[in-house]
Write a protein that holds these residues in place. Structure first.
Motif, short mmCIF file in Angstrom:
data_model
loop_
_atom_site.label_atom_id
_atom_site.label_comp_id
_atom_site.label_asym_id
_atom_site.label_seq_id
_atom_site.Cartn_x
_atom_site.Cartn_y
_atom_site.Cartn_z
N PRO A 289 0.83 -1.21 0.00
CA PRO A 289 0.00 0.00 0.00
C PRO A 289 0.86 1.25 0.00
O PRO A 289 1.83 1.36 0.75
CB PRO A 289 -0.81 -0.13 1.29
N THR A 290 0.49 2.20 -0.87
CA THR A 290 1.31 3.39 -1.08
C THR A 290 0.43 4.63 -1.13
O THR A 290 -0.65 4.61 -1.71
CB THR A 290 2.09 3.27 -2.41
N ASP A 291 0.90 5.71 -0.49
CA ASP A 291 0.26 7.00 -0.73
C ASP A 291 1.33 8.02 -1.07
O ASP A 291 2.53 7.76 -0.94
CB ASP A 291 -0.61 7.45 0.45
N VAL A 292 0.89 9.17 -1.56
CA VAL A 292 1.83 10.18 -2.01
C VAL A 292 1.67 11.44 -1.16
O VAL A 292 0.59 11.75 -0.67
CB VAL A 292 1.62 10.53 -3.49
N ILE A 293 2.79 12.12 -0.98
CA ILE A 293 2.80 13.43 -0.32
C ILE A 293 3.26 14.43 -1.38
O ILE A 293 4.44 14.52 -1.70
CB ILE A 293 3.75 13.45 0.89
N THR A 294 2.31 15.16 -1.95
CA THR A 294 2.58 16.10 -3.03
C THR A 294 2.06 17.49 -2.63
O THR A 294 1.32 17.62 -1.64
CB THR A 294 1.89 15.66 -4.32
N PRO A 295 2.38 18.52 -3.39
CA PRO A 295 1.76 19.82 -3.11
C PRO A 295 0.23 19.75 -3.13
O PRO A 295 -0.43 20.43 -2.34
CB PRO A 295 2.30 20.70 -4.24
N LYS A 296 -0.33 18.92 -3.99
CA LYS A 296 -1.79 18.76 -4.04
C LYS A 296 -2.30 18.10 -2.76
O LYS A 296 -3.36 18.46 -2.24
CB LYS A 296 -2.20 17.95 -5.25
N THR A 297 -1.56 17.12 -2.23
CA THR A 297 -1.93 16.48 -0.97
C THR A 297 -2.06 17.53 0.13
O THR A 297 -3.03 17.54 0.90
CB THR A 297 -0.88 15.44 -0.54
N VAL A 298 -1.06 18.41 0.21
CA VAL A 298 -1.06 19.45 1.24
C VAL A 298 -2.24 20.40 1.04
O VAL A 298 -2.97 20.72 1.99
CB VAL A 298 0.27 20.23 1.21
N ALA A 299 -2.45 20.84 -0.20
CA ALA A 299 -3.54 21.78 -0.48
C ALA A 299 -4.90 21.17 -0.16
O ALA A 299 -5.76 21.82 0.43
CB ALA A 299 -3.48 22.21 -1.95
N ASP A 300 -5.08 19.90 -0.53
CA ASP A 300 -6.36 19.23 -0.26
C ASP A 300 -6.60 19.09 1.23
O ASP A 300 -7.72 19.30 1.73
CB ASP A 300 -6.39 17.86 -0.93
N ARG A 301 -5.55 18.72 1.98
CA ARG A 301 -5.68 18.55 3.43
C ARG A 301 -6.00 19.89 4.10
O ARG A 301 -6.86 19.95 4.99
CB ARG A 301 -4.40 17.96 4.01
N GLU A 302 -5.34 20.95 3.69
CA GLU A 302 -5.57 22.25 4.29
C GLU A 302 -6.95 22.79 3.91
O GLU A 302 -7.63 23.42 4.73
CB GLU A 302 -4.47 23.22 3.87
N ARG A 303 -7.40 22.50 2.69
CA ARG A 303 -8.74 22.93 2.28
C ARG A 303 -9.80 22.22 3.09
O ARG A 303 -10.79 22.82 3.52
CB ARG A 303 -8.91 22.65 0.79
N ALA A 304 -9.60 20.92 3.31
CA ALA A 304 -10.57 20.15 4.10
C ALA A 304 -10.61 20.66 5.53
O ALA A 304 -11.68 20.71 6.15
CB ALA A 304 -10.19 18.67 4.06
N ARG A 305 -9.45 21.03 6.07
CA ARG A 305 -9.42 21.54 7.44
C ARG A 305 -10.16 22.86 7.55
O ARG A 305 -10.88 23.11 8.52
CB ARG A 305 -7.96 21.71 7.88
N GLU A 306 -10.01 23.72 6.54
CA GLU A 306 -10.72 25.00 6.55
C GLU A 306 -12.23 24.81 6.49
O GLU A 306 -12.99 25.51 7.16
CB GLU A 306 -10.24 25.84 5.37
N VAL A 307 -12.67 23.83 5.69
CA VAL A 307 -14.10 23.57 5.56
C VAL A 307 -14.69 23.06 6.87
O VAL A 307 -15.80 23.40 7.26
CB VAL A 307 -14.36 22.57 4.41
N SER A 308 -13.90 22.24 7.57
CA SER A 308 -14.41 21.62 8.81
C SER A 308 -14.31 22.54 10.01
O SER A 308 -14.90 22.27 11.06
CB SER A 308 -13.64 20.33 9.10
N THR A 309 -13.54 23.64 9.87
CA THR A 309 -13.40 24.57 10.99
C THR A 309 -14.60 25.52 11.05
O THR A 309 -14.90 26.18 10.05
CB THR A 309 -12.11 25.40 10.85
N PRO A 310 -15.30 25.57 12.17
CA PRO A 310 -16.48 26.44 12.30
C PRO A 310 -16.11 27.91 12.06
O PRO A 310 -15.05 28.35 12.45
CB PRO A 310 -16.98 26.21 13.73
#
Length: 310
Positions: A289-310
């Protein structure tokens, strides 16, 4: 308990536009860039923005900074428990820095010094050398083509067996041109020719110059995690062994199967491929099993965190 492999792919052509947002706005990138700017004496990002892939010092330093910043971010934001750290080709230098076998400043010095020696070496050759990358042929077909050319007196060597369909061959540029045509005739697809050879016996003089002029001039230390050799598949912790292994990568063909076998031997059960998106994650995922850490990974994670933050 997870046993993760942290792996850095080799230098691949990457459009600056694909990584600019991460480099200019991410705190981990800005921290790495600040040190690099002071060491190099110029704005790395501004230079990287206009660099060609053959501007070796800038391009390699930029790739180093980008990838290290992604790895810094990953350790703080992704569940990773490394049992090894490794890299393929130029990625091995990144792994040496991230694992602590080299300090960050010594890593930048190694890149700058190596680029200067490599340019001097290849520019001084009477016959230009290159490395041809292609896909859609299996390893047996590639070996047969290389044997055919060598029997005709053409000094070509297989440099990379990335999987059973992606390969690279090094040799004189004058020999790589007809080889590219034979590859097409055989059903293959050449996609990139680099202006230097690598991972082949013909560059032994360069490997030896790099040892005395560059690698012996920096301090090698015990790594935080064992380093996986892409030459032998062994785990290395001795500083002198790590230095020799990176040098020997210049004269040893890359076999991706060696890397995967090394991960399995180390009982890694998950791989994290750190860097701009590339084919490494696909071929590694065939083995574990493999995952990638790319600039898109970071952007997607930070976007998801912003959406979930009240």
């Amino acid at each position: 308990m997870r046993r993760d492999a942290l792996y850095f792919p080799g230098l691949v052509p990457t459009k600056f536009s694909a990584v600019e947002g991460f480099l200019r706005t991410n705190d981990y990138a800005r921290s790495r860039i600040s040190v690099a700017d002071e060491f190099l004496g110029y704005s790395l990002v501004d230079s990287y923005a206009t660099a060609e892939v053959y501007d070796w010092e800038v391009y390699e330093s930029g790739f180093l900074v980008l990838t290290l910043a992604l790895a810094d971010w990953a350790l703080d934001h992704v569940e990773i428990d490394p049992v090894l750290c490794g890299g393929q080709s130029f990625g091995a230098i990144i792994a040496a820095v991230f694992s602590g076998a080299l300090s960050y400043e010594d890593g930048l010095a190694l890149v700058r010094g190596s680029a200067a020696v490599e340019v001097d070496y290849f520019d001084a050759l009477a016959e230009p050398l290159g490395c041809l990358f292609f896909y859609r042929l299996n390893s047996r077909q590639v070996d047969d083509l290389v044997a055919e050319f060598r029997a005709a007196g053409r000094d070509v060597e297989v440099s990379i067996y990335l999987d059973d369909s992606v390969h690279a061959v090094s040799g004189p540029l004058a020999d790589l041109e007809p080889l590219a045509e034979r590859i097409r005739e055989s059903g293959g697809h050449p996609f990139y020719t680099m202006n230097r050879s690598e991972h082949c016996a013909s560059v032994r003089p360069l490997r030896d110059r790099l040892e005395t002029e560059v690698y012996d001039q920096v301090r090698w230390r015990a790594p935080r995690w064992p380093m996986l050799s892409d030459v032998s598949g062994r785990l290395l912790s001795d500083p002198e062994e790590i230095k020799r292994d990176l040098l020997d990568g210049w004269v040893t063909p890359v076999h991706w199967s060696t890397v995967v076998d090394g991960m399995r031997t180390a009982r890694a059960d998950h791989a994290h491929i750190v860097g701009p998106r590339n084919m490494f994650s696909r071929i590694t995922n065939n083995a574990l099993p493999t995952d990638v850490i790319t600039p898109k990974t970071v952007a997607d994670r930070e976007r998801a965190r912003e959406v979930s933050t009240p």
